[in-house]
Design a protein around this motif. Sequence first.
Motif, PDB file in Angstrom:
ATOM      1  N   GLU A 158       0.838  -1.215   0.000  1.00  0.00           N
ATOM      2  CA  GLU A 158       0.000   0.000   0.000  1.00  0.00           C
ATOM      3  C   GLU A 158       0.865   1.255   0.000  1.00  0.00           C
ATOM      4  O   GLU A 158       0.533   2.250  -0.638  1.00  0.00           O
ATOM      5  N   ASP A 159       1.985   1.188   0.734  1.00  0.00           N
ATOM      6  CA  ASP A 159       2.894   2.328   0.771  1.00  0.00           C
ATOM      7  C   ASP A 159       3.557   2.552  -0.588  1.00  0.00           C
ATOM      8  O   ASP A 159       3.737   3.695  -1.018  1.00  0.00           O
ATOM      9  N   LEU A 160       3.910   1.447  -1.256  1.00  0.00           N
ATOM     10  CA  LEU A 160       4.487   1.564  -2.598  1.00  0.00           C
ATOM     11  C   LEU A 160       3.511   2.273  -3.529  1.00  0.00           C
ATOM     12  O   LEU A 160       3.891   3.171  -4.286  1.00  0.00           O
ATOM     13  N   CYS A 161       2.266   1.872  -3.470  1.00  0.00           N
ATOM     14  CA  CYS A 161       1.230   2.498  -4.292  1.00  0.00           C
ATOM     15  C   CYS A 161       1.100   3.973  -3.930  1.00  0.00           C
ATOM     16  O   CYS A 161       0.997   4.830  -4.812  1.00  0.00           O
ATOM     17  N   ARG A 162       1.108   4.275  -2.649  1.00  0.00           N
ATOM     18  CA  ARG A 162       0.958   5.658  -2.196  1.00  0.00           C
ATOM     19  C   ARG A 162       2.114   6.524  -2.702  1.00  0.00           C
ATOM     20  O   ARG A 162       1.902   7.653  -3.139  1.00  0.00           O
ATOM     21  N   VAL A 163       3.338   6.006  -2.643  1.00  0.00           N
ATOM     22  CA  VAL A 163       4.492   6.758  -3.161  1.00  0.00           C
ATOM     23  C   VAL A 163       4.313   7.007  -4.650  1.00  0.00           C
ATOM     24  O   VAL A 163       4.559   8.119  -5.139  1.00  0.00           O
ATOM     25  N   ALA A 164       3.872   5.995  -5.394  1.00  0.00           N
ATOM     26  CA  ALA A 164       3.643   6.162  -6.836  1.00  0.00           C
ATOM     27  C   ALA A 164       2.577   7.220  -7.099  1.00  0.00           C
ATOM     28  O   ALA A 164       2.718   8.042  -8.013  1.00  0.00           O
ATOM     29  N   VAL A 165       1.519   7.235  -6.297  1.00  0.00           N
ATOM     30  CA  VAL A 165       0.456   8.243  -6.441  1.00  0.00           C
ATOM     31  C   VAL A 165       1.014   9.638  -6.154  1.00  0.00           C
ATOM     32  O   VAL A 165       0.744  10.596  -6.884  1.00  0.00           O
ATOM     33  N   ILE A 166       1.802   9.756  -5.101  1.00  0.00           N
ATOM     34  CA  ILE A 166       2.388  11.061  -4.741  1.00  0.00           C
ATOM     35  C   ILE A 166       3.276  11.555  -5.871  1.00  0.00           C
ATOM     36  O   ILE A 166       3.197  12.724  -6.278  1.00  0.00           O
ATOM     37  N   LEU A 167       4.117  10.677  -6.405  1.00  0.00           N
ATOM     38  CA  LEU A 167       5.007  11.084  -7.495  1.00  0.00           C
ATOM     39  C   LEU A 167       4.216  11.512  -8.729  1.00  0.00           C
ATOM     40  O   LEU A 167       4.542  12.511  -9.378  1.00  0.00           O
ATOM     41  N   ARG A 168       3.174  10.770  -9.046  1.00  0.00           N
ATOM     42  CA  ARG A 168       2.349  11.115 -10.213  1.00  0.00           C
ATOM     43  C   ARG A 168       1.667  12.457 -10.005  1.00  0.00           C
ATOM     44  O   ARG A 168       1.601  13.283 -10.917  1.00  0.00           O
ATOM     45  N   ALA A 169       1.168  12.692  -8.801  1.00  0.00           N
ATOM     46  CA  ALA A 169       0.517  13.962  -8.499  1.00  0.00           C
ATOM     47  C   ALA A 169       1.512  15.118  -8.563  1.00  0.00           C
ATOM     48  O   ALA A 169       1.188  16.197  -9.060  1.00  0.00           O
ATOM     49  N   LYS A 170       2.730  14.885  -8.090  1.00  0.00           N
ATOM     50  CA  LYS A 170       3.766  15.926  -8.185  1.00  0.00           C
ATOM     51  C   LYS A 170       4.090  16.222  -9.644  1.00  0.00           C
ATOM     52  O   LYS A 170       4.283  17.371 -10.014  1.00  0.00           O
ATOM     53  N   GLU A 171       4.137  15.180 -10.480  1.00  0.00           N
ATOM     54  CA  GLU A 171       4.379  15.376 -11.911  1.00  0.00           C
ATOM     55  C   GLU A 171       3.272  16.216 -12.543  1.00  0.00           C
ATOM     56  O   GLU A 171       3.510  16.946 -13.499  1.00  0.00           O
ATOM     57  N   ALA A 172       2.070  16.108 -11.999  1.00  0.00           N
ATOM     58  CA  ALA A 172       0.941  16.896 -12.498  1.00  0.00           C
ATOM     59  C   ALA A 172       0.957  18.314 -11.933  1.00  0.00           C
ATOM     60  O   ALA A 172       0.094  19.115 -12.279  1.00  0.00           O
ATOM     61  N   GLY A 173       1.930  18.610 -11.075  1.00  0.00           N
ATOM     62  CA  GLY A 173       2.078  19.968 -10.570  1.00  0.00           C
ATOM     63  C   GLY A 173       1.407  20.231  -9.236  1.00  0.00           C
ATOM     64  O   GLY A 173       1.387  21.366  -8.777  1.00  0.00           O
ATOM     65  N   LEU A 174       0.851  19.223  -8.603  1.00  0.00           N
ATOM     66  CA  LEU A 174       0.194  19.436  -7.320  1.00  0.00           C
ATOM     67  C   LEU A 174       1.226  19.645  -6.220  1.00  0.00           C
ATOM     68  O   LEU A 174       2.277  18.998  -6.209  1.00  0.00           O
ATOM     69  N   SER A 175       0.916  20.540  -5.312  1.00  0.00           N
ATOM     70  CA  SER A 175       1.768  20.751  -4.155  1.00  0.00           C
ATOM     71  C   SER A 175       1.562  19.606  -3.177  1.00  0.00           C
ATOM     72  O   SER A 175       0.575  18.864  -3.259  1.00  0.00           O
ATOM     73  N   LEU A 176       2.471  19.470  -2.212  1.00  0.00           N
ATOM     74  CA  LEU A 176       2.314  18.421  -1.210  1.00  0.00           C
ATOM     75  C   LEU A 176       1.026  18.633  -0.416  1.00  0.00           C
ATOM     76  O   LEU A 176       0.342  17.668  -0.072  1.00  0.00           O
ATOM     77  N   GLY A 177       0.683  19.885  -0.151  1.00  0.00           N
ATOM     78  CA  GLY A 177      -0.565  20.172   0.553  1.00  0.00           C
ATOM     79  C   GLY A 177      -1.781  19.719  -0.232  1.00  0.00           C
ATOM     80  O   GLY A 177      -2.704  19.118   0.324  1.00  0.00           O
ATOM     81  N   ALA A 178      -1.784  19.989  -1.534  1.00  0.00           N
ATOM     82  CA  ALA A 178      -2.909  19.570  -2.376  1.00  0.00           C
ATOM     83  C   ALA A 178      -2.960  18.045  -2.472  1.00  0.00           C
ATOM     84  O   ALA A 178      -4.044  17.455  -2.482  1.00  0.00           O
ATOM     85  N   ILE A 179      -1.793  17.419  -2.527  1.00  0.00           N
ATOM     86  CA  ILE A 179      -1.757  15.955  -2.579  1.00  0.00           C
ATOM     87  C   ILE A 179      -2.328  15.378  -1.286  1.00  0.00           C
ATOM     88  O   ILE A 179      -3.122  14.441  -1.313  1.00  0.00           O
ATOM     89  N   ARG A 180      -1.941  15.961  -0.159  1.00  0.00           N
ATOM     90  CA  ARG A 180      -2.476  15.489   1.124  1.00  0.00           C
ATOM     91  C   ARG A 180      -3.987  15.665   1.157  1.00  0.00           C
ATOM     92  O   ARG A 180      -4.719  14.771   1.582  1.00  0.00           O
ATOM     93  N   GLU A 181      -4.476  16.813   0.666  1.00  0.00           N
ATOM     94  CA  GLU A 181      -5.929  17.037   0.592  1.00  0.00           C
ATOM     95  C   GLU A 181      -6.596  15.955  -0.252  1.00  0.00           C
ATOM     96  O   GLU A 181      -7.644  15.428   0.122  1.00  0.00           O
ATOM     97  N   MET A 182      -6.004  15.659  -1.402  1.00  0.00           N
ATOM     98  CA  MET A 182      -6.573  14.648  -2.301  1.00  0.00           C
ATOM     99  C   MET A 182      -6.624  13.278  -1.631  1.00  0.00           C
ATOM    100  O   MET A 182      -7.617  12.571  -1.721  1.00  0.00           O
ATOM    101  N   LEU A 183      -5.527  12.928  -0.963  1.00  0.00           N
ATOM    102  CA  LEU A 183      -5.435  11.598  -0.369  1.00  0.00           C
ATOM    103  C   LEU A 183      -6.324  11.443   0.862  1.00  0.00           C
ATOM    104  O   LEU A 183      -6.706  10.327   1.206  1.00  0.00           O
TER     105      LEU A 183
END
Length: 139
Positions: free
Chosen positions: A47-72
Motif C-alpha cells: 500500500e505504501d508503494l502504491c501511495r508513493v507512486a500516487v504522490i510522485l504522479r501527483a507531483k508530476e501533475a504539478g500538485l503541491s504536497l498540501g494539495a496531494i495530502r488534501e486529495m489523499l
Amino acid sequence: MKSSDATMSIGEIATRFGLATHVLRHWEATGLLNPARAGSRRRYGPEDLCRVAVILRAKEAGLSLGAIREMLTASAPEERQAILRRQREELTARIARTQAALDLIECALDCGHDDLARCPHFLAVVAERVSGTGSTRSI
C-alpha cells in the motif's frame, strides 16, 4: 512471509523510486505517508508503494504536497474534483505566463534588431510598464 505481506526498508523504497530517504521522511512528517514500524525502523508494504507512486504522479501533475495530502485524505469524490479544478486553474495561469515569456524571447530573437535594447516593440512595452498603462502586454 507471503509476498503480499513483504515489506521494504526506507532505503529500499527510496532506491526503487529514485528518491532520497529524507524525502520519504518529509512526506511522513507532512502526513502523506504512514509506514509501519518494526521497532524503530520504518517498513513499507504494498500500500505504501502504491501511495508513493500516487504522490510522485501527483507531483508530476504539478500538485503541491498540501494539495496531494488534501486529495489523499478527501472523503468524497466531489472534494477531489474541486482540488483538481483548482489545480487546473493554477496550471492554466502558469501556462499563460510561460507562453508570454516564450513570446517575449521569440520576439526578441526574431525582431530583426541585433540588440533587444534597441527593439522598438520592446522599448514600447518597457515604456508602458514604467508608466503603468500596459503592465501585462508582451512584445
